[in-house]
Enzyme design. Sequence first.
Site, PDB file in Angstrom:
ATOM      1  N   HIS A 130      -3.242  -2.888  27.776  1.00  8.52           N
ATOM      2  CA  HIS A 130      -2.754  -3.919  26.858  1.00  8.52           C
ATOM      3  C   HIS A 130      -3.895  -4.448  25.983  1.00  8.52           C
ATOM      4  O   HIS A 130      -3.722  -4.656  24.777  1.00  8.52           O
ATOM      5  CB  HIS A 130      -2.124  -5.068  27.641  1.00  8.52           C
ATOM      6  CG  HIS A 130      -0.665  -4.878  27.944  1.00  8.52           C
ATOM      7  ND1 HIS A 130      -0.219  -3.985  28.891  1.00  8.52           N
ATOM      8  CD2 HIS A 130       0.451  -5.466  27.425  1.00  8.52           C
ATOM      9  CE1 HIS A 130       1.105  -4.034  28.946  1.00  8.52           C
ATOM     10  NE2 HIS A 130       1.539  -4.915  28.063  1.00  8.52           N
ATOM     11  N   HIS A 185      -2.105   2.811  37.736  1.00 10.95           N
ATOM     12  CA  HIS A 185      -3.303   3.352  37.109  1.00 10.95           C
ATOM     13  C   HIS A 185      -4.408   2.323  37.261  1.00 10.95           C
ATOM     14  O   HIS A 185      -4.142   1.132  37.406  1.00 10.95           O
ATOM     15  CB  HIS A 185      -3.074   3.727  35.644  1.00 10.95           C
ATOM     16  CG  HIS A 185      -2.430   2.667  34.806  1.00 10.95           C
ATOM     17  ND1 HIS A 185      -3.139   1.647  34.207  1.00 10.95           N
ATOM     18  CD2 HIS A 185      -1.138   2.463  34.459  1.00 10.95           C
ATOM     19  CE1 HIS A 185      -2.313   0.874  33.519  1.00 10.95           C
ATOM     20  NE2 HIS A 185      -1.088   1.340  33.657  1.00 10.95           N
TER      21      HIS A 185
END
Length: 761
Positions: free
Chosen positions: A637, A630
């Site tokens: 994160h 992606h």
Amino acid sequence: MAKAETLIDTFNDDVTGSEWAPSTTPGVVADHVQEVNGRVEIRPASGTAGSYGRYTSTTAYDLTDSFAHLEVVQAPRAVPGTLTWLKAASGASEIALKLTGTVLSATQNATELAHAEYDPVAHRWWRLAEQDGTTYWQVSPDGHRWRNLVFAANPFTPTAVTFQFGTQTTTAVASPGVAVFDNFNALNTSLARRVEERRNGARGVRVDAARLEFRAPQGVHVNNNDEVNYPTKGLLGNFSKGLKHDGVGDPDPLSYASLLRALESRDPHDFEEIILGTLPAEAARQKLTNPQSGLAFDVEGPDAQRFTLPPAPRFDSPQAAHEAGELYWMAAARDVAFVNYGTDPVIAAAVASLNGELAQFGGTTPVTTGNVFRGIYPGEQVGPYVSQFLVKGSVDTRKPALAGLDATDGFVSYGAKGIDQRIISGKPGVDYLTDLATWLDVQNGSDKRGLDQFENNRRFIYTLRAGATFVHFDQVLNAFYDAAWYLMSEPAGNQSTAAGATGRPQADAEFPRNAGNPYDPPGTAMDSKTQVGFATFGPIHLLQVLAEVIGRAGRAVWWQKWGVHRRLRPEEYGGRVDNHLSGRRSYGSAIDVSLRTSLSTGGLSAYYGAGKAFATYFLPQAYPEGAPLHPAYGAGHATISGACITILKAFFDESAPIENPLQSASGGSTLVAYNGADKNLMTVGGELNKLAGNIALFRNAAGVHWRSDYTESLPLGEAVAIALLQEMSLGFNEDDAYFQLTRLDGQKIRIFDGKVVAVSF
């Protein structure tokens, strides 16, 4: 002379008209000032004092009985050292509206007449006006309803004034962000069709809380135009991993177009028709990671498309090259122990390079061995490199020695279990995707997961490689759940030894709850005489919201990744660099000369190239599969980390001190005392910010994310969490309960009854 109100520009043609003269320093205008996306975007240079970009009218206008207004879509980061302005000048005299950090001021010449705490919603429009000998400094939320910030007798005769707007850094600001301006003397009368559809869709699937969501400002989603910036080298700067590529790894236009078709139509069937890369029949394939995620609706918390990220740095910009340079240095320094940063030659070379040839990398400057590779938000540069929440154990007088008795044991109390802070790190010196054949295979989607090599022993996080290993296999929530358990479980005492404990684990809390908690902290005015919190304002509530916010934050950033920016991963950029420097394919000046020079003859050349530690110019990856499938921007994160620390700050007193801090010894097998001069300056809030920065920047250390992915994504996650808490605050039965926390920009806020208000305390 024409009246001021006749100077009208919507900036929708994406070309600087003859009525404006753009200027900048340092560098060229195109690096910092662009009329693009139907607006003017100004990006001062990172870490450079005095860097500015501005638009100045080429003709003077008559301001008497007239006005000039401007939509300030987005201001730079709200930190000391950023300045944004709209001014009218005649000779040496001027009137202006100026935003300095978080304060909006009305000025005439060098004198401030009035100021207010900047509110990006209420102060979205700025206007300078004159009538009957009086000058007005005005603001508006919508360009229709104007409020005077101040008014005064004309300081000069405004019959021939030039207008200017722009932004600058007055000090060396790390990642100052982007200022966005629009609609000079024009009004934005309608929202984009897609935005309006989304607002009405969110309203249709929600009821009471949806009214709050529906009234909220909606982000306008635009990217950096890299999909069209390089017509002769199509899609050079865009994410394409897992799609089809040519023989040197550049994207196949038809394959990329099939992705865009699905993203535009939003038809699930079109996503099944995306053309993926060509692999040998026996090769395992990775699939694209959840491109439909950002299209989902949520029934609580902000809609996935409410918030937005500014355009990422262009592929050909110095900032992108300097960010890549930092990643090359992080790769070279992956196996240097944090406690040895002050004496290690690789770190010394990195510091010199980031201060000189790569100074726009987006971190704090001047770079030192104490702040290199660290984040920029409050607390991230205080104390050891690694947050206490990633290494320290909780104290439990009932546990055996070396198994949770003392903080140096490294076990976080997790009910009857204990979570070991040690990990099995990736093997030192082993990096991946540094040759064309393997790199190209992975770009086409080959699945190399599970081929990692590991050390033999469990160690505390002691190097960038160890940190990169931690964030390879987590689901992001791990670290923040552990932090929540630590903060809930630590008994009153010295945060160090069982002998120093004066309270009972999970009963006599060392860390006080948030000031707005109606049941804690004990002994305060908010403390209930008869009740304790559990499913509201207690441990179940905390753990619920932590788990709840990660999905909201994830969907918000996945919309940015797939629906807006589609920024390429650093490993893809590194492939372009190797193609260019090896002579396989020339990209001209699209890869900024600063990085090419550093790798060829500058600081990085000691580590990269034939006969060096890394024989090619691919960016060495810490994971055999490289980045996930992606796009890079924003970072999952980082966004989820920003959301989780916001929840933890809302439940605990972020000003509480961290006592007896620890750090990993050079080999990682033990924890030792940290005795730096700043050891007594560490707080819960600062270490939570550092925890989020660690989780985000360890992904950079792995080679899978950019510095600006971290910088912009933490505040995105924070905004999602605040909006979730804002809606949640509508439903409490407890009188006078609220959440109170400090945002990443330093602004203290209080959340109650569906409101978010700035406070001083």
